[in-house]
Design an enzyme around this catalytic site. Structure first.
Site, mmCIF file in Angstrom:
data_model
loop_
_atom_site.group_PDB
_atom_site.id
_atom_site.type_symbol
_atom_site.label_atom_id
_atom_site.label_comp_id
_atom_site.label_asym_id
_atom_site.label_seq_id
_atom_site.Cartn_x
_atom_site.Cartn_y
_atom_site.Cartn_z
ATOM 1 N N HIS A 178 0.801 -1.227 0.000
ATOM 2 C CA HIS A 178 0.000 0.000 0.000
ATOM 3 C C HIS A 178 0.835 1.279 0.000
ATOM 4 O O HIS A 178 1.883 1.363 0.623
ATOM 5 C CB HIS A 178 -0.949 0.010 1.209
ATOM 6 C CG HIS A 178 -0.217 0.103 2.526
ATOM 7 N ND1 HIS A 178 0.121 1.294 3.108
ATOM 8 C CD2 HIS A 178 0.248 -0.866 3.334
ATOM 9 C CE1 HIS A 178 0.757 1.076 4.236
ATOM 10 N NE2 HIS A 178 0.850 -0.241 4.397
ATOM 11 N N HIS A 210 12.703 -0.379 -12.254
ATOM 12 C CA HIS A 210 12.523 -1.820 -12.478
ATOM 13 C C HIS A 210 12.525 -2.497 -11.115
ATOM 14 O O HIS A 210 13.519 -2.426 -10.392
ATOM 15 C CB HIS A 210 13.660 -2.352 -13.346
ATOM 16 C CG HIS A 210 13.557 -3.809 -13.664
ATOM 17 N ND1 HIS A 210 14.409 -4.408 -14.559
ATOM 18 C CD2 HIS A 210 12.738 -4.802 -13.221
ATOM 19 C CE1 HIS A 210 14.107 -5.705 -14.660
ATOM 20 N NE2 HIS A 210 13.098 -5.956 -13.840
#
Length: 198
Positions: A125, A134
């Site tokens: 979250h 990446h």
């Protein structure tokens, strides 16, 4: 959809697109010897200014190369989001981004443009992942983590809640990041330590 880059990374994106019912019209690559990949024609080098009828994804794993290409082209970009990924309704994903198989993006996650969220990565979250970053296979970003533009999080790395990682950093495979990291740092180990700057 078109892909720019005919490599192993493109193979995974082709799988994702085809599994979601999206066809790949062709691939572009700078290597003149490449003629096809996974049965899809390689159309040669992409020339700036060329117009495409379908969106494009830059299918190159190197963050700096992906960023350089994206900054040169003025095309419409698509996305590739695996149908095995789990995305919260509150998560957002930018253009040109790839979300691979088995990935989880939790509530209020913000993923930027031309990002790779690789196989089985977990982004909890309120995390923010900057453009051209990446997050490698199996990496875990705990809640409220910030990852800067162009940063690479290595396979199996874990970042504890609330940590801020700067731009264009490299976090080694299996590292455990427990404190903030400045721009351009290379971090390895458990606990993660800066070993140099790039």
């Amino acid at each position: 959809m078109y892909l720019y880059g005919a490599s192993g990374h493109a193979k995974v994106i082709i799988d994702i697109l085809q599994s979601t019912g999206e066809s790949v019209a062709g691939l572009f690559d700078d290597n003149p010897d490449l003629k096809e990949l996974c049965g899809i024609k390689v159309l040669g080098k992409f020339k700036p200014g060329r117009e495409l009828e379908e969106p494009l994804i830059i299918s190159i794993g190197n963050n700096r190369i992906r960023a350089s290409i994206a900054q040169q082209l003025t095309v419409k970009y698509g996305q590739a989001i695996s149908n095995t990924a789990i995305l919260s309704p509150g998560a957002s994903v930018g253009e040109g981004t790839v979300v691979m198989q088995g990935t989880i993006l939790q509530a209020e996650v913000e993923v930027g443009k031309h990002v790779i969220i690789n196989t089985g990565a977990k982004v909890d979250h309120d995390c923010v992942v900057g453009d051209f970053a990446h997050v490698s296979p199996g990496a875990v970003l705990c809640g409220n983590v910030s990852v800067g533009e162009g940063t690479w999080i290595g396979a199996g790395a874990v970042v504890i809640p609330g940590v801020k990682i700067g731009k264009w950093c490299q976090v080694g495979a299996g590292a455990v990041v427990i404190r903030d990291i400045p721009d351009n740092a290379v971090v390895v180990g458990n606990p993660g330590k800066i070993i140099k700057y790039c």
